[in-house]
Design a protein around this motif. Structure first.
Motif, PDB file in Angstrom:
ATOM      1  N   VAL A   6       0.833  -1.201   0.000  1.00 33.01           N
ATOM      2  CA  VAL A   6       0.000   0.000   0.000  1.00 33.01           C
ATOM      3  C   VAL A   6       0.869   1.253   0.000  1.00 33.01           C
ATOM      4  O   VAL A   6       0.589   2.226  -0.723  1.00 33.01           O
ATOM      5  CB  VAL A   6      -0.953  -0.008   1.210  1.00 33.01           C
ATOM      6  N   ALA A   7       1.943   1.231   0.765  1.00 34.50           N
ATOM      7  CA  ALA A   7       2.829   2.395   0.842  1.00 34.50           C
ATOM      8  C   ALA A   7       3.500   2.672  -0.502  1.00 34.50           C
ATOM      9  O   ALA A   7       3.598   3.828  -0.938  1.00 34.50           O
ATOM     10  CB  ALA A   7       3.881   2.172   1.930  1.00 34.50           C
ATOM     11  N   VAL A   8       3.977   1.613  -1.172  1.00 36.09           N
ATOM     12  CA  VAL A   8       4.630   1.785  -2.472  1.00 36.09           C
ATOM     13  C   VAL A   8       3.653   2.336  -3.501  1.00 36.09           C
ATOM     14  O   VAL A   8       3.967   3.277  -4.249  1.00 36.09           O
ATOM     15  CB  VAL A   8       5.223   0.443  -2.958  1.00 36.09           C
ATOM     16  N   LEU A   9       2.439   1.766  -3.540  1.00 30.67           N
ATOM     17  CA  LEU A   9       1.454   2.215  -4.512  1.00 30.67           C
ATOM     18  C   LEU A   9       0.986   3.631  -4.216  1.00 30.67           C
ATOM     19  O   LEU A   9       0.759   4.434  -5.133  1.00 30.67           O
ATOM     20  CB  LEU A   9       0.266   1.244  -4.511  1.00 30.67           C
ATOM     21  N   GLN A  10       0.849   3.965  -2.940  1.00 28.02           N
ATOM     22  CA  GLN A  10       0.442   5.315  -2.564  1.00 28.02           C
ATOM     23  C   GLN A  10       1.487   6.343  -3.010  1.00 28.02           C
ATOM     24  O   GLN A  10       1.140   7.438  -3.477  1.00 28.02           O
ATOM     25  CB  GLN A  10       0.233   5.400  -1.060  1.00 28.02           C
ATOM     26  N   LYS A  11       2.751   5.990  -2.901  1.00 27.06           N
ATOM     27  CA  LYS A  11       3.813   6.891  -3.336  1.00 27.06           C
ATOM     28  C   LYS A  11       3.744   7.124  -4.844  1.00 27.06           C
ATOM     29  O   LYS A  11       3.923   8.259  -5.323  1.00 27.06           O
ATOM     30  CB  LYS A  11       5.167   6.306  -2.940  1.00 27.06           C
ATOM     31  N   LYS A  12       3.484   6.060  -5.596  1.00 29.69           N
ATOM     32  CA  LYS A  12       3.356   6.185  -7.046  1.00 29.69           C
ATOM     33  C   LYS A  12       2.189   7.099  -7.409  1.00 29.69           C
ATOM     34  O   LYS A  12       2.281   7.925  -8.327  1.00 29.69           O
ATOM     35  CB  LYS A  12       3.151   4.807  -7.676  1.00 29.69           C
ATOM     36  N   VAL A  13       1.069   6.946  -6.722  1.00 26.46           N
ATOM     37  CA  VAL A  13      -0.110   7.774  -7.003  1.00 26.46           C
ATOM     38  C   VAL A  13       0.176   9.231  -6.707  1.00 26.46           C
ATOM     39  O   VAL A  13      -0.205  10.133  -7.479  1.00 26.46           O
ATOM     40  CB  VAL A  13      -1.315   7.263  -6.187  1.00 26.46           C
ATOM     41  N   GLN A  14       0.857   9.515  -5.600  1.00 27.36           N
ATOM     42  CA  GLN A  14       1.172  10.904  -5.250  1.00 27.36           C
ATOM     43  C   GLN A  14       2.141  11.531  -6.244  1.00 27.36           C
ATOM     44  O   GLN A  14       2.005  12.704  -6.603  1.00 27.36           O
ATOM     45  CB  GLN A  14       1.760  10.942  -3.838  1.00 27.36           C
ATOM     46  N   GLU A  15       3.132  10.751  -6.687  1.00 27.60           N
ATOM     47  CA  GLU A  15       4.118  11.284  -7.624  1.00 27.60           C
ATOM     48  C   GLU A  15       3.508  11.602  -8.993  1.00 27.60           C
ATOM     49  O   GLU A  15       3.962  12.508  -9.687  1.00 27.60           O
ATOM     50  CB  GLU A  15       5.259  10.283  -7.808  1.00 27.60           C
ATOM     51  N   ASN A  16       2.485  10.831  -9.393  1.00 28.31           N
ATOM     52  CA  ASN A  16       1.909  10.958 -10.737  1.00 28.31           C
ATOM     53  C   ASN A  16       0.442  11.372 -10.681  1.00 28.31           C
ATOM     54  O   ASN A  16      -0.364  10.933 -11.488  1.00 28.31           O
ATOM     55  CB  ASN A  16       2.038   9.626 -11.481  1.00 28.31           C
ATOM     56  N   HIS A  17       0.146  12.257  -9.737  1.00 30.81           N
ATOM     57  CA  HIS A  17      -1.248  12.671  -9.568  1.00 30.81           C
ATOM     58  C   HIS A  17      -1.770  13.402 -10.797  1.00 30.81           C
ATOM     59  O   HIS A  17      -2.952  13.308 -11.129  1.00 30.81           O
ATOM     60  CB  HIS A  17      -1.365  13.568  -8.333  1.00 30.81           C
ATOM     61  N   SER A  18      -0.911  14.126 -11.503  1.00 26.38           N
ATOM     62  CA  SER A  18      -1.348  14.893 -12.669  1.00 26.38           C
ATOM     63  C   SER A  18      -1.629  14.007 -13.878  1.00 26.38           C
ATOM     64  O   SER A  18      -2.330  14.431 -14.804  1.00 26.38           O
ATOM     65  CB  SER A  18      -0.277  15.934 -13.046  1.00 26.38           C
ATOM     66  N   SER A  19      -1.084  12.795 -13.900  1.00 25.21           N
ATOM     67  CA  SER A  19      -1.336  11.855 -14.999  1.00 25.21           C
ATOM     68  C   SER A  19      -1.828  10.524 -14.420  1.00 25.21           C
ATOM     69  O   SER A  19      -1.290   9.461 -14.718  1.00 25.21           O
ATOM     70  CB  SER A  19      -0.065  11.644 -15.819  1.00 25.21           C
ATOM     71  N   LEU A  20      -2.843  10.630 -13.583  1.00 30.48           N
ATOM     72  CA  LEU A  20      -3.312   9.472 -12.831  1.00 30.48           C
ATOM     73  C   LEU A  20      -3.878   8.381 -13.742  1.00 30.48           C
ATOM     74  O   LEU A  20      -3.632   7.188 -13.534  1.00 30.48           O
ATOM     75  CB  LEU A  20      -4.376   9.917 -11.824  1.00 30.48           C
ATOM     76  N   PHE A  21      -4.649   8.781 -14.757  1.00 32.27           N
ATOM     77  CA  PHE A  21      -5.238   7.790 -15.657  1.00 32.27           C
ATOM     78  C   PHE A  21      -4.154   7.021 -16.402  1.00 32.27           C
ATOM     79  O   PHE A  21      -4.232   5.802 -16.574  1.00 32.27           O
ATOM     80  CB  PHE A  21      -6.174   8.481 -16.661  1.00 32.27           C
ATOM     81  N   PHE A  22      -3.113   7.734 -16.821  1.00 28.28           N
ATOM     82  CA  PHE A  22      -2.010   7.087 -17.522  1.00 28.28           C
ATOM     83  C   PHE A  22      -1.279   6.118 -16.595  1.00 28.28           C
ATOM     84  O   PHE A  22      -0.850   5.039 -17.018  1.00 28.28           O
ATOM     85  CB  PHE A  22      -1.047   8.147 -18.055  1.00 28.28           C
ATOM     86  N   LEU A  23      -1.137   6.490 -15.336  1.00 36.26           N
ATOM     87  CA  LEU A  23      -0.518   5.590 -14.359  1.00 36.26           C
ATOM     88  C   LEU A  23      -1.336   4.321 -14.179  1.00 36.26           C
ATOM     89  O   LEU A  23      -0.785   3.216 -14.134  1.00 36.26           O
ATOM     90  CB  LEU A  23      -0.372   6.309 -13.012  1.00 36.26           C
ATOM     91  N   LEU A  24      -2.652   4.461 -14.091  1.00 35.69           N
ATOM     92  CA  LEU A  24      -3.520   3.291 -13.917  1.00 35.69           C
ATOM     93  C   LEU A  24      -3.429   2.358 -15.126  1.00 35.69           C
ATOM     94  O   LEU A  24      -3.405   1.127 -14.983  1.00 35.69           O
ATOM     95  CB  LEU A  24      -4.962   3.732 -13.691  1.00 35.69           C
ATOM     96  N   LEU A  25      -3.369   2.943 -16.329  1.00 39.13           N
ATOM     97  CA  LEU A  25      -3.191   2.122 -17.525  1.00 39.13           C
ATOM     98  C   LEU A  25      -1.857   1.387 -17.493  1.00 39.13           C
ATOM     99  O   LEU A  25      -1.769   0.200 -17.821  1.00 39.13           O
ATOM    100  CB  LEU A  25      -3.262   2.996 -18.782  1.00 39.13           C
ATOM    101  N   PHE A  26      -0.814   2.100 -17.098  1.00 42.41           N
ATOM    102  CA  PHE A  26       0.515   1.497 -17.040  1.00 42.41           C
ATOM    103  C   PHE A  26       0.533   0.325 -16.060  1.00 42.41           C
ATOM    104  O   PHE A  26       1.142  -0.722 -16.325  1.00 42.41           O
ATOM    105  CB  PHE A  26       1.538   2.555 -16.621  1.00 42.41           C
ATOM    106  N   LEU A  27      -0.137   0.470 -14.926  1.00 40.59           N
ATOM    107  CA  LEU A  27      -0.156  -0.593 -13.920  1.00 40.59           C
ATOM    108  C   LEU A  27      -0.944  -1.804 -14.402  1.00 40.59           C
ATOM    109  O   LEU A  27      -0.696  -2.929 -13.943  1.00 40.59           O
ATOM    110  CB  LEU A  27      -0.760  -0.058 -12.619  1.00 40.59           C
ATOM    111  N   ARG A  28      -1.897  -1.600 -15.292  1.00 35.94           N
ATOM    112  CA  ARG A  28      -2.645  -2.738 -15.841  1.00 35.94           C
ATOM    113  C   ARG A  28      -1.813  -3.465 -16.895  1.00 35.94           C
ATOM    114  O   ARG A  28      -1.841  -4.691 -16.967  1.00 35.94           O
ATOM    115  CB  ARG A  28      -3.963  -2.256 -16.457  1.00 35.94           C
TER     116      ARG A  28
END
Length: 277
Positions: free
Chosen positions: A159-181
């Protein structure tokens, strides 16, 4: 305590519904046997006994497939019922798929293959993508209602690792979610259950599931469609089948390559974030 009771209630109710749906089967297509020489038709009593026997056999075989052999038997059985009870087969398949996705039960890939064998390559793909999205959304809502604190307690590091990723890429959140899939650093079931912790918008989450898992669903469904057409293992080595499978593999790898290419400019790596701090 309330969250545990609520979760157990939802699981129990869903399991009971799926049990009833798979237990009370409609009668299968009646096969009337004739003797061509004598013109004699089988008696009604024998036909009724055969139908009851077929129903008991079908009920015993309706279970989640755990390997390719069970998957093949399940596909044959459901194709048999689909000739006269297409609506029932569709309802049963959708219910079983959503059950697995909602409660993060492994084995959805086999159901994707089954979708290709039952509904064909394109209808099966559409059905798999929609059910994947709806099931993941149900899992998201279930976690938001009952399980967020349990996810944090059971998987604090992830949870901590994923939360850090979300905070770092908040401006491109949808792109981050696609990348994680496309390139999951965590299993899909964990992403479904942990996204409510980070207050990911439900619409954004659902769109990323539908688009991000489409290549994976495409491979599974197309594989099921190809395998359902084979009558022997020798046909597996034919040029038509080999080219079809190569096309499936290329179509699945292309979106991932595009995502990987643009990830360098769109997503912020952790090392950059550390330097800025």
């Amino acid at each position: 305590m309330r969250s545990v009771v609520g979760l157990v209630t939802v699981v129990a109710a869903s399991t009971f519904y799926l049990y009833l749906l798979s237990s009370y089967l409609p009668p299968g297509p009646q096969l009337v046997k004739r003797n061509n020489d004598e013109g004699v038709e089988s008696s009604g009593e024998n036909s009724e006994n055969n139908l009851r026997s077929d129903g008991r056999l079908a009920e015993s075989r309706l279970k989640f497939p755990s390997d390719l052999e069970e998957l093949k038997e399940m596909a044959q059985l459901l194709r048999y019922y689909k000739t006269e009870h297409g609506g029932y087969v569709l309802l049963l398949f959708c219910s079983a798929y959503l059950y697995k996705q909602t409660f993060a039960i492994p084995g959805s890939s086999l159901l994707n293959v089954l979708a290709g064998a039952l509904f064909g390559p394109w209808q099966g793909l559409l059905l798999a993508c929609v059910l994947t999205t709806v099931g993941a959304t149900f899992c998201f809502l279930l976690s938001r209602a009952f399980g967020k604190q349990h996810i944090v307690r059971l998987f604090p590091d992830k949870v901590a690792v994923l939360q850090k990723k979300v905070q770092e890429n908040h401006s491109s959140l949808f792109f981050l979610l696609l990348f994680l899939r496309f390139f999951p650093m965590s299993p899909n079931w964990f992403l479904n259950m942990s996204c409510p912790i980070f207050n990911i918008p439900l619409t954004l989450f659902s769109m990323s599931v539908f688009i991000g898992l489409m290549p994976y669903n495409f491979v599974c469904v197309q594989t099921g469609s190809v395998l359902s057409e084979l009558s022997s293992l020798d046909q597996l080595l034919s040029w038509r089948v080999v080219l079809q499978l190569l096309l499936v593999a290329f179509a699945a790898l292309l979106p991932g390559a595009v995502i990987r290419h643009y990830s360098c400019t769109r997503l912020q790596p952790s090392s950059t974030a550390v330097k800025k701090d």
